[in-house]
Design a protein around this motif. Structure first.
Motif, PDB file in Angstrom:
ATOM      1  N   ALA A   7       0.828  -1.216   0.000  1.00 48.38           N
ATOM      2  CA  ALA A   7       0.000   0.000   0.000  1.00 48.38           C
ATOM      3  C   ALA A   7       0.855   1.256   0.000  1.00 48.38           C
ATOM      4  N   VAL A   8       0.326   2.281  -0.647  1.00 48.06           N
ATOM      5  CA  VAL A   8       1.045   3.551  -0.778  1.00 48.06           C
ATOM      6  C   VAL A   8       0.122   4.703  -0.386  1.00 48.06           C
ATOM      7  N   GLU A   9       0.679   5.673   0.336  1.00 48.49           N
ATOM      8  CA  GLU A   9      -0.094   6.878   0.702  1.00 48.49           C
ATOM      9  C   GLU A   9       0.772   8.108   0.410  1.00 48.49           C
ATOM     10  N   THR A  10       0.253   8.985  -0.448  1.00 50.76           N
ATOM     11  CA  THR A  10       0.966  10.248  -0.733  1.00 50.76           C
ATOM     12  C   THR A  10      -0.055  11.382  -0.914  1.00 50.76           C
ATOM     13  N   SER A  11      -1.058  11.460  -0.029  1.00 48.88           N
ATOM     14  CA  SER A  11      -2.100  12.462  -0.283  1.00 48.88           C
ATOM     15  C   SER A  11      -1.694  13.873   0.114  1.00 48.88           C
ATOM     16  N   CYS A  12      -0.693  13.979   0.995  1.00 47.13           N
ATOM     17  CA  CYS A  12      -0.338  15.318   1.484  1.00 47.13           C
ATOM     18  C   CYS A  12       1.187  15.440   1.598  1.00 47.13           C
ATOM     19  N   SER A  31       7.937   8.818   5.487  1.00 42.00           N
ATOM     20  CA  SER A  31       8.909   9.907   5.397  1.00 42.00           C
ATOM     21  C   SER A  31       8.129  11.219   5.378  1.00 42.00           C
ATOM     22  N   SER A  32       8.344  12.069   6.400  1.00 38.10           N
ATOM     23  CA  SER A  32       7.612  13.344   6.489  1.00 38.10           C
ATOM     24  C   SER A  32       8.433  14.460   5.878  1.00 38.10           C
ATOM     25  N   GLN A  33       7.744  15.346   5.156  1.00 36.74           N
ATOM     26  CA  GLN A  33       8.441  16.440   4.476  1.00 36.74           C
ATOM     27  C   GLN A  33       8.541  17.649   5.409  1.00 36.74           C
ATOM     28  N   TYR A  34       9.523  17.616   6.312  1.00 37.68           N
ATOM     29  CA  TYR A  34       9.622  18.673   7.320  1.00 37.68           C
ATOM     30  C   TYR A  34       9.968  20.039   6.730  1.00 37.68           C
ATOM     31  N   PHE A  35      10.494  20.050   5.496  1.00 35.12           N
ATOM     32  CA  PHE A  35      10.949  21.333   4.934  1.00 35.12           C
ATOM     33  C   PHE A  35       9.818  22.350   4.771  1.00 35.12           C
ATOM     34  N   HIS A  36       8.537  21.870   4.780  1.00 38.72           N
ATOM     35  CA  HIS A  36       7.424  22.814   4.614  1.00 38.72           C
ATOM     36  C   HIS A  36       7.329  23.803   5.787  1.00 38.72           C
ATOM     37  N   PRO A  44       2.138  22.825  -2.266  1.00 42.30           N
ATOM     38  CA  PRO A  44       1.764  21.627  -3.036  1.00 42.30           C
ATOM     39  C   PRO A  44       2.787  21.203  -4.089  1.00 42.30           C
ATOM     40  N   GLU A  45       3.314  22.132  -4.833  1.00 49.36           N
ATOM     41  CA  GLU A  45       4.256  21.783  -5.901  1.00 49.36           C
ATOM     42  C   GLU A  45       5.518  21.128  -5.330  1.00 49.36           C
ATOM     43  N   LEU A  46       6.008  21.688  -4.220  1.00 48.95           N
ATOM     44  CA  LEU A  46       7.204  21.107  -3.590  1.00 48.95           C
ATOM     45  C   LEU A  46       6.886  19.730  -3.009  1.00 48.95           C
ATOM     46  N   ALA A  47       5.651  19.580  -2.507  1.00 53.75           N
ATOM     47  CA  ALA A  47       5.253  18.288  -1.927  1.00 53.75           C
ATOM     48  C   ALA A  47       5.290  17.207  -2.995  1.00 53.75           C
ATOM     49  N   SER A  48       4.697  17.467  -4.179  1.00 53.72           N
ATOM     50  CA  SER A  48       4.682  16.405  -5.192  1.00 53.72           C
ATOM     51  C   SER A  48       6.083  16.086  -5.701  1.00 53.72           C
ATOM     52  N   ARG A  49       6.923  17.117  -5.828  1.00 54.79           N
ATOM     53  CA  ARG A  49       8.305  16.851  -6.278  1.00 54.79           C
ATOM     54  C   ARG A  49       9.064  15.998  -5.268  1.00 54.79           C
ATOM     55  N   ALA A  50       8.823  16.270  -3.991  1.00 50.95           N
ATOM     56  CA  ALA A  50       9.502  15.475  -2.949  1.00 50.95           C
ATOM     57  C   ALA A  50       9.001  14.025  -2.975  1.00 50.95           C
ATOM     58  N   HIS A  51       7.689  13.839  -3.229  1.00 49.88           N
ATOM     59  CA  HIS A  51       7.160  12.460  -3.316  1.00 49.88           C
ATOM     60  C   HIS A  51       7.851  11.696  -4.449  1.00 49.88           C
ATOM     61  N   ILE A  52       8.029  12.378  -5.593  1.00 45.85           N
ATOM     62  CA  ILE A  52       8.671  11.724  -6.749  1.00 45.85           C
ATOM     63  C   ILE A  52      10.075  11.244  -6.371  1.00 45.85           C
ATOM     64  N   LYS A  53      10.791  12.105  -5.640  1.00 47.39           N
ATOM     65  CA  LYS A  53      12.170  11.746  -5.258  1.00 47.39           C
ATOM     66  C   LYS A  53      12.207  10.581  -4.278  1.00 47.39           C
ATOM     67  N   THR A  54      11.212  10.498  -3.400  1.00 50.27           N
ATOM     68  CA  THR A  54      11.285   9.562  -2.269  1.00 50.27           C
ATOM     69  C   THR A  54      10.570   8.234  -2.468  1.00 50.27           C
ATOM     70  N   ILE A  85      -3.709  17.118  -5.419  1.00 53.56           N
ATOM     71  CA  ILE A  85      -3.786  16.315  -6.639  1.00 53.56           C
ATOM     72  C   ILE A  85      -2.407  15.881  -7.155  1.00 53.56           C
ATOM     73  N   GLY A  86      -1.443  16.795  -7.120  1.00 53.71           N
ATOM     74  CA  GLY A  86      -0.093  16.453  -7.598  1.00 53.71           C
ATOM     75  C   GLY A  86       0.528  15.355  -6.750  1.00 53.71           C
ATOM     76  N   SER A  87       0.331  15.437  -5.445  1.00 49.97           N
ATOM     77  CA  SER A  87       0.884  14.440  -4.527  1.00 49.97           C
ATOM     78  C   SER A  87       0.207  13.092  -4.730  1.00 49.97           C
ATOM     79  N   LEU A  88      -1.130  13.110  -4.851  1.00 51.76           N
ATOM     80  CA  LEU A  88      -1.880  11.867  -5.057  1.00 51.76           C
ATOM     81  C   LEU A  88      -1.410  11.141  -6.309  1.00 51.76           C
ATOM     82  N   LEU A  89      -1.217  11.917  -7.379  1.00 49.20           N
ATOM     83  CA  LEU A  89      -0.842  11.309  -8.665  1.00 49.20           C
ATOM     84  C   LEU A  89       0.439  10.499  -8.579  1.00 49.20           C
TER      85      LEU A  89
END
Ligand code: KG4
Ligand code: ZN
Length: 336
Positions: A7-12, A31-36, A44-54, A85-89
């Protein structure tokens, strides 16, 4: 044969992957994105980019920790919404690609539903009916739950979510994002009767909540009383604010339990990690109520709850596996 769910969760702002064997969590990596916190809220844009990396690293780590081989997985799940939406995708497509590559079923899961059932992770059967309070950064909702997929909303916030109020008040007090855990910690050494922050009583909608009034009253209280922010009695303000929010959540939920004659109550979502909220509800166990909380690690966003609800849906055939059929049709065209 056991059902092994990936299972995968990347909604936020959490990238999370989990492996379950039936209802049991074998691994749950977050993995929490503490940089926010630098921006005082999620970008949101930084969140989805971080998900892609991780995401690939987190998924690999979840597999390794579980001791399960990729080829033994027989069910894949991912959050399909609501969320950024970007993170979910990112997570959704990663998981979907995983299921296509292994040719195994895929289930898209509603994030709020997965919170709702997170109190029961590890159980194969759940006793119905129960009242559920889902209280997070984006939602504050009361449900009457009659079955795995049969429930209705009978109360919700008319403005801010409870977690959002925690985050906004924390920001006013100069605390880091997310504010809930910071306020919870400071409140432990504070006087909750230091000041009474009013919680709105919506007379016509007895099961609805409102938290923006409490937030505004904290703002005016600070403006009126404190020119110098370094002199703020942080512990006392946090304890008093937290008392106002928690009182409203506990009172309305327990009023519903009494009026509906329901003895089982499940409280989930990020704010359910709050220590005052937990003790406030747990007091009712003496009155023969059954109070359910998730383990703290499953209160805030995580992939284990996505996997658990997917497992329940799969086990009880609550969802037609239409996505697998679609893939099979698509592949059949190339095979012929
Ligand atoms: O469920 P969650 O991780 O994400 C959403 O689906 O929104 O909830 C995050 C929210 C944030 O607002 C955070 O401040 C709040 O949960 N939270 C808490 C605590 N831990 C997290 N609020 C109060 N007390 C806590 N201990
Ligand atoms: Zn959540």
């Amino acid at each position: 044969m056991a059902i092994f769910t990936f299972a995968v969760e990347t909604s936020c702002d959490e990238t999370s992957a989990a492996i379950l064997s039936d209802n049991t969590v074998l691994s749950n990596v977050i993995s929490s994105q503490y940089f926010h916190s630098e921006f005082g809220g999620i970008v949101p844009e930084l969140a989805s980019r971080a998900h892609i990396k991780t995401i690939d690293k987190i998924a690999g780590s979840a597999l390794e920790k579980s001791g399960i081989k990729k080829n033994n997985i027989n069910l894949v799940a991912a959050t399909r919404g609501p969320g950024l939406i970007g993170s979910l995708l990112v997570g959704y497509n990663y998981a979907k690609a995983f299921s296509i590559a292994l040719n195994i079923p895929f289930i898209g899961i509603n994030h709020i539903e997965s919170h709702l059932f997170s109190c029961f992770i590890g159980q194969d059967e759940i006793e119905f009916p129960f009242i559920a309070l889902v209280v997070s950064g984006g939602h504050t909702i009361l449900f009457l739950v009659k079955d795995y997929t049969n429930y209705n909303v009978f109360g919700e916030t008319q403005d801010d979510a409870a977690g959002e109020a925690f985050d906004k008040v924390a920001k006013m007090l100069g605390l880091e994002y997310p504010g809930g855990p910071a306020i919870d910690n400071l409140a432990k050494d504070g006087d909750e009767n230091y000041h009474s922050f009013p919680s709105a009583n919506l007379k016509a909608q007895i099961y609805d909540f409102s938290f923006s009034g409490i937030k505004t009253s904290v703002l005016y209280f600070l403006k009126k009383r404190f020119n110098d922010k370094s002199k703020l009695p942080l512990n006392d303000i946090c304890a008093s604010f937290q008392k106002a929010v928690v009182t409203s959540l506990v009172e309305k939920t327990m009023l519903a339990a009494k009026n509906f004659g329901i003895k089982s109550i499940a409280i989930s979502g990020g704010v359910s990690a709050n220590s005052k909220l937990r003790s406030g509800f747990l007091k009712f166990e003496n009155d023969s109520y059954k109070i359910h909380f998730p383990e703290k690690i499953y209160s805030t966003d995580n992939a284990a709850m996505i996997g658990y609800y997917a497992y329940l849906k799969y086990k009880y055939s609550l969802e037609k596996d239409w996505q697998k059929e679609l893939f099979e049709q698509a592949f059949a065209r190339f095979k012929n």
